[in-house]
Design a protein around this motif. Structure first.
Motif, mmCIF file in Angstrom:
data_model
loop_
_atom_site.group_PDB
_atom_site.id
_atom_site.type_symbol
_atom_site.label_atom_id
_atom_site.label_comp_id
_atom_site.label_asym_id
_atom_site.label_seq_id
_atom_site.Cartn_x
_atom_site.Cartn_y
_atom_site.Cartn_z
ATOM 1 N N GLU A 1 0.755 -1.143 -0.105
ATOM 2 C CA GLU A 1 0.109 -0.062 -0.076
ATOM 3 C C GLU A 1 0.939 1.279 -0.061
ATOM 4 N N LYS A 2 2.080 1.259 0.565
ATOM 5 C CA LYS A 2 2.821 2.390 0.598
ATOM 6 C C LYS A 2 3.327 2.696 -0.759
ATOM 7 N N TYR A 3 3.424 1.920 -1.611
ATOM 8 C CA TYR A 3 3.982 2.150 -2.988
ATOM 9 C C TYR A 3 3.124 2.060 -4.187
ATOM 10 N N GLY A 4 1.831 1.554 -3.884
ATOM 11 C CA GLY A 4 0.860 1.350 -5.019
ATOM 12 C C GLY A 4 -0.378 1.636 -4.583
ATOM 13 N N HIS A 5 -1.368 1.442 -5.579
ATOM 14 C CA HIS A 5 -2.979 1.521 -5.485
ATOM 15 C C HIS A 5 -3.632 0.606 -6.106
ATOM 16 N N LYS A 6 -4.709 0.172 -5.472
ATOM 17 C CA LYS A 6 -5.712 -0.625 -6.064
ATOM 18 C C LYS A 6 -7.141 -0.175 -5.755
ATOM 19 N N GLU A 7 -7.924 -0.282 -7.035
ATOM 20 C CA GLU A 7 -9.218 0.336 -7.137
ATOM 21 C C GLU A 7 -10.078 -0.865 -6.053
ATOM 22 N N LYS A 8 -10.851 -0.418 -5.350
ATOM 23 C CA LYS A 8 -11.641 -1.193 -4.420
ATOM 24 C C LYS A 8 -12.441 -2.297 -5.385
ATOM 25 N N ASN A 11 -11.869 -6.095 -10.535
ATOM 26 C CA ASN A 11 -10.639 -6.868 -10.352
ATOM 27 C C ASN A 11 -9.355 -6.347 -10.815
ATOM 28 N N ALA A 12 -9.032 -4.942 -10.927
ATOM 29 C CA ALA A 12 -7.982 -4.089 -11.208
ATOM 30 C C ALA A 12 -6.784 -4.648 -10.362
ATOM 31 N N PRO A 13 -5.474 -4.686 -10.934
ATOM 32 C CA PRO A 13 -4.374 -5.291 -10.114
ATOM 33 C C PRO A 13 -3.836 -4.042 -9.528
ATOM 34 N N TRP A 14 -2.902 -4.263 -8.553
ATOM 35 C CA TRP A 14 -2.168 -3.262 -7.742
ATOM 36 C C TRP A 14 -1.410 -2.388 -8.966
ATOM 37 N N THR A 15 -1.249 -1.194 -8.914
ATOM 38 C CA THR A 15 -0.387 -0.415 -9.717
ATOM 39 C C THR A 15 0.325 0.454 -8.672
ATOM 40 N N LEU A 16 1.761 0.265 -9.285
ATOM 41 C CA LEU A 16 2.927 0.772 -8.578
ATOM 42 C C LEU A 16 3.653 1.948 -8.860
ATOM 43 N N ALA A 17 3.814 2.727 -8.086
ATOM 44 C CA ALA A 17 4.881 3.687 -8.481
ATOM 45 C C ALA A 17 6.152 3.416 -8.366
ATOM 46 N N ALA A 18 7.139 3.760 -9.373
ATOM 47 C CA ALA A 18 8.672 3.435 -9.167
ATOM 48 C C ALA A 18 9.586 4.304 -10.159
ATOM 49 N N ASP A 63 -4.164 4.699 -12.860
ATOM 50 C CA ASP A 63 -4.502 3.669 -12.031
ATOM 51 C C ASP A 63 -3.571 3.746 -10.567
ATOM 52 N N SER A 64 -2.556 4.439 -10.777
ATOM 53 C CA SER A 64 -1.445 4.608 -9.686
ATOM 54 C C SER A 64 -2.053 5.884 -8.666
ATOM 55 N N LEU A 65 -2.990 6.608 -9.154
ATOM 56 C CA LEU A 65 -3.318 7.599 -8.409
ATOM 57 C C LEU A 65 -4.453 7.311 -7.210
ATOM 58 N N LYS A 66 -4.099 7.519 -6.039
ATOM 59 C CA LYS A 66 -5.084 7.334 -5.188
ATOM 60 C C LYS A 66 -6.151 8.589 -4.930
ATOM 61 N N PHE A 67 -5.890 9.641 -5.291
ATOM 62 C CA PHE A 67 -6.892 10.638 -5.050
ATOM 63 C C PHE A 67 -8.375 10.670 -6.145
ATOM 64 N N VAL A 68 -8.172 9.722 -6.952
ATOM 65 C CA VAL A 68 -9.309 9.703 -7.816
ATOM 66 C C VAL A 68 -9.795 8.092 -8.081
ATOM 67 N N ASN A 69 -11.099 7.985 -8.324
ATOM 68 C CA ASN A 69 -11.782 6.636 -8.585
ATOM 69 C C ASN A 69 -12.831 6.680 -9.349
ATOM 70 N N TYR A 114 3.351 0.911 -13.094
ATOM 71 C CA TYR A 114 3.154 -0.080 -13.917
ATOM 72 C C TYR A 114 2.140 -1.072 -13.028
ATOM 73 N N PRO A 115 1.400 -1.649 -13.850
ATOM 74 C CA PRO A 115 0.410 -2.710 -12.952
ATOM 75 C C PRO A 115 1.286 -4.017 -12.570
ATOM 76 N N LEU A 116 0.935 -4.350 -11.468
ATOM 77 C CA LEU A 116 1.752 -5.686 -11.034
ATOM 78 C C LEU A 116 1.337 -6.593 -12.286
#
Length: 134
Positions: A1-8, A11-18, A63-69, A114-116
């Motif tokens: 959760e510290k480096y990525g985001h997943k829509e609640k 079935n979207a995958p985790w998307t990580l910032a890197a 998909d990496s953005l936590k502030f929009v859904n 990138y998505p996991l």
């Protein structure tokens, strides 16, 4: 959760910032969905695939953005267009200025998302900042 985001929802995958810092070991620049494969650990093997456009597959930036859904959009079409707009912007701002010849062997530094990936697949990295060196 510290480096990525997943829509609640869904079935979207985790998307990580890197950040990627390595050497280009292969390139595919003939396709509109051009990319370079990058070795980040010095073993001469690709560890990540970096999109260099002009066509960018997926919506990793959005998909990496936590502030929009998804629930903030009228429908799935608007949600998809929002994701595509990031790709279009990044291409015009950064990617279309990149060289397209002789990239193998050059260094690359990029920040993006990138998505996991599925097991055994390279991460499909979409940059929002990129530098290709000598």
């Amino acid at each position: 959760e510290k480096y990525g985001h997943k829509e609640k929802q869904g079935n979207a995958p985790w998307t990580l910032a890197a950040k990627v810092d390595g050497v280009i070991v292969a390139e595919e620049t003939k396709s509109r969905a051009a990319y370079v494969d990058v070795d980040v650990d010095g073993d001469q093997k690709a560890d990540v695939r970096v999109s260099i456009g002009p066509a960018i597959r997926g919506t990793a930036i959005r998909d990496s953005l936590k502030f929009v859904n998804f629930n903030e959009f009228k429908n799935q079409i608007e949600w998809a267009q929002y994701g595509k707009s990031f790709n279009t912007h990044v291409n015009g701002l950064l990617l279309e200025k990149l060289p397209r010849e002789g990239l193998t062997g050059k260094t690359i530094k990029a920040t993006g998302a990138y998505p996991l990936p599925a097991k055994g697949q390279l991460p499909q990295f979409v940059p929002v900042a990129i530098t290709v060196g000598g």
